[in-house]
Design an enzyme around this catalytic site. Structure first.
Site, mmCIF file in Angstrom:
data_model
loop_
_atom_site.group_PDB
_atom_site.id
_atom_site.type_symbol
_atom_site.label_atom_id
_atom_site.label_comp_id
_atom_site.label_asym_id
_atom_site.label_seq_id
_atom_site.Cartn_x
_atom_site.Cartn_y
_atom_site.Cartn_z
ATOM 1 N N LYS A 197 1.047 -0.957 -0.113
ATOM 2 C CA LYS A 197 0.060 -0.094 0.167
ATOM 3 C C LYS A 197 0.861 1.142 -0.044
ATOM 4 C CE LYS A 197 -3.516 2.569 2.722
ATOM 5 N NZ LYS A 197 -4.454 2.417 3.583
ATOM 6 N N LYS A 251 -2.229 -1.530 -3.954
ATOM 7 C CA LYS A 251 -3.049 -0.312 -3.758
ATOM 8 C C LYS A 251 -2.383 0.671 -3.880
ATOM 9 C CE LYS A 251 -5.993 1.860 -0.398
ATOM 10 N NZ LYS A 251 -6.474 2.137 0.945
#
Ligand code: PBG
Length: 325
Positions: A197, A251
């Site tokens: 992330k 992400k």
């Protein structure tokens, strides 16, 4: 062989031919809808920066989930917005906290027909907006935070989550959560780790959606990843797999297709990709100015994420795509 070879063009001739030879197939089975549920409101509230997405009441959430289920959407991921925020984010593990209540509501209506994922983080619940416990010097206390994540995981599992999805990027969070779940007899609850992330500029609309402002103009660069790095992402994924993650996530998605593709090479776990709020908002904004055809770009982007190697996609486009497919 004839020259020039026209084989590739021959196979593009008609929509039916193109459909037959398509290597990537996007279906409703690939989609997970992120949903927001807010405590203390009587009617759903539109989120201006996320056109078409709402902060739900418990009632409107149940209605939305029922409709998504009838469209064939296999799963949702829930985010809560509590009325009270405090330094530790204690509403995140309150058995009567908004997400816990909403999970029970959803379970009552979908039974086993839909996968209920609970985002596991405390930034929506802390008054300073960080994903962890903040020390006096302003830094985030990793180990104190993962203890808290364990408690949140237990509360979410007791409320009926199939999957908990830690998004705070603390080191050791997956192991701590696995241990907490097992100790509480939730061996069947899976962990979807937000492994790679990035500290992205694309989360802006989401922070509006959950009313989060990071205190003192802070950012998450000490715990989320630096977008200049690739090997670091692979190390995060390997670590999460070893700690017991059942699935991993990359992400955002579109700016990180290389990471998705490499993740596919190094793990056999299912890979999720999060097409985040800023990615969605850019499509909507450009479409509203007639700069692009948003419906086309939406399909193009989601297909690209699958082509890169993702098994499923968390996206605010879920409902509209499910309606068109
Ligand atoms: C953190 C979290 C964030 C998102 C999902 N979980 C925001 C952040 O890290 O600042 C962003 C999702 C999106 O932008 O759609 N709990």
């Amino acid at each position: 062989m004839s020259f020039p070879n026209k084989r590739l063009r021959r196979l593009r001739k008609t929509p039916a031919l193109r459909r037959l030879v398509a290597e990537t197939r996007l279906s409703v089975d690939d989609l997970v809808a992120p949903l927001f549920v807010r405590e203390g409101i009587d009617d759903p509230v539109s989120i201006p920066s996320l056109n078409g997405v709402q902060q739900h009441t418990r009632e409107s959430l149940v209605k939305e989930v029922t409709e998504l289920q009838s469209l064939g959407v296999p799963g949702i991921i829930l985010f809560g917005i509590p009325e009270q925020k405090d330094p530790l984010g204690s509403e995140a593990w309150n058995p009567d906290g908004i997400v816990q209540l909403a999970l029970q509501d959803c379970r009552d209506v979908v039974g086993e027909g839909m996968v209920l994922i609970a985002d596991l983080c405390i930034d929506e619940y802390t008054d300073h907006g960080h994903c962890g416990v903040v020390r006096e010097d302003g830094s985030v206390d990793n180990d104190e935070t993962i203890n808290i994540y364990g408690r949140v995981a237990q509360a979410q599992a007791r409320a009926g989550a199939d999957i908990v999805a830690p998004s705070g990027m603390m080191d050791g969070q997956v192991r701590a959560i696995r241990e907490a779940l097992d100790k509480d007899n939730h061996e069947e609850v899976a962990i979807l780790a937000y492994s790679a992330k990035y500290a992205s500029g694309l989360y802006g609309p989401f922070r509006d959606a959950v009313d989060v402002t990071i205190a003192d103009g802070g950012d998450r660069k000490t715990y989320q990843q630096d977008w200049r790095n690739r090997r670091e992402a692979l190390a995060e994924i390997r670590a999460d797999e070893e700690e017991g993650a059942d699935m991993i996530m990359v992400k955002p998605a579109i700016s990180y297709l290389d990471i998705i593709a490499e993740a596919r090479d190094i793990t056999d776990l299912p890979i999720a990709a999060y097409h985040v709020s800023g990615e969605y908002a850019m499509i909507k904004a450009a479409d509203s100015q007639n700069l692009i055809d948003g419906d086309v770009v939406a399909l193009e982007q989601l297909s690209a994420i699958k082509r890169a190697g993702a098994d499923f996609i968390l996206t605010y486009l879920t409902r509209e795509i499910a309606e068109t497919l």
